[in-house]
Scaffold this active site. Structure first.
Site, PDB file in Angstrom:
ATOM      1  N   TYR A   1       0.882  -1.259   0.394  1.00  0.00           N
ATOM      2  CA  TYR A   1      -0.032   0.036  -0.258  1.00  0.00           C
ATOM      3  C   TYR A   1       0.429   1.276  -0.075  1.00  0.00           C
ATOM      4  CZ  TYR A   1      -3.712   3.385   0.928  1.00  0.00           C
ATOM      5  OH  TYR A   1      -4.651   4.472   1.107  1.00  0.00           O
TER       6      TYR A   1
ATOM      7  N   HIS B   1       1.397   3.967  -2.797  1.00  0.00           N
ATOM      8  CA  HIS B   1       0.933   5.898  -2.386  1.00  0.00           C
ATOM      9  C   HIS B   1       2.040   6.408  -3.135  1.00  0.00           C
ATOM     10  CE1 HIS B   1      -2.773   4.020  -1.610  1.00  0.00           C
ATOM     11  NE2 HIS B   1      -3.124   5.386  -2.250  1.00  0.00           N
TER      12      HIS B   1
ATOM     13  N   TYR C   1      -5.997  16.801  -0.288  1.00  0.00           N
ATOM     14  CA  TYR C   1      -6.090  15.421   0.031  1.00  0.00           C
ATOM     15  C   TYR C   1      -5.027  14.233   1.105  1.00  0.00           C
ATOM     16  CZ  TYR C   1      -8.217  10.596  -0.689  1.00  0.00           C
ATOM     17  OH  TYR C   1      -8.683   8.929  -0.456  1.00  0.00           O
TER      18      TYR C   1
ATOM     19  N   TRP D   1      -7.915   1.995 -10.550  1.00  0.00           N
ATOM     20  CA  TRP D   1      -7.286   1.843  -9.412  1.00  0.00           C
ATOM     21  C   TRP D   1      -7.826   1.098  -8.337  1.00  0.00           C
ATOM     22  CZ3 TRP D   1      -2.930   4.055  -7.629  1.00  0.00           C
ATOM     23  CH2 TRP D   1      -2.489   4.603  -6.891  1.00  0.00           C
TER      24      TRP D   1
END
Length: 106
Positions: A18, A22, A41, A76
């Site tokens: 993860y 990212h 964000y 995604w």
């Protein structure tokens, strides 16, 4: 401007993956988020997999539906879905349930 915070849970055995994904979010994904009203964000990940997301937007429902209409978001979500716990059949973006804000210092 709405401030939105949500929680998700990344599988412990997929936390490293993860983080890697990212660290290199697809440019077209970033462009789609910006174009559909996702601002400021951020994602925060605890070592046990607790994920805290925060964003600002004029209209969260519109920002979500805007992303849902993009092809890049479908790709995604399909790739990221297996990295999460307890989605109950939802995609990660569908499982984002905003928390209730109880205090804000302007």
């Amino acid at each position: 401007m709405q401030r939105v915070c949500f929680l998700l849970k990344v599988r412990r055995d997929r936390i490293a993956e993860y983080r890697e994904r990212h660290a290199a979010v697809w440019p077209e994904m970033c462009e789609a988020l910006s174009a559909t009203g996702w601002h400021n964000y951020s994602l925060f990940l605890r070592d046990d997999g607790l994920l805290v997301g925060y964003l600002e937007t004029e209209d969260f429902a519109a920002a979500r539906s805007g992303m849902e209409a993009t092809e890049v978001n479908a790709r995604w979500q399909a790739e990221m879905g297996p990295l999460f716990e307890s989605l109950d059949g939802d995609r990660p973006d569908e499982a984002m349930k905003p928390l209730t804000e109880v205090f804000h210092l302007a």
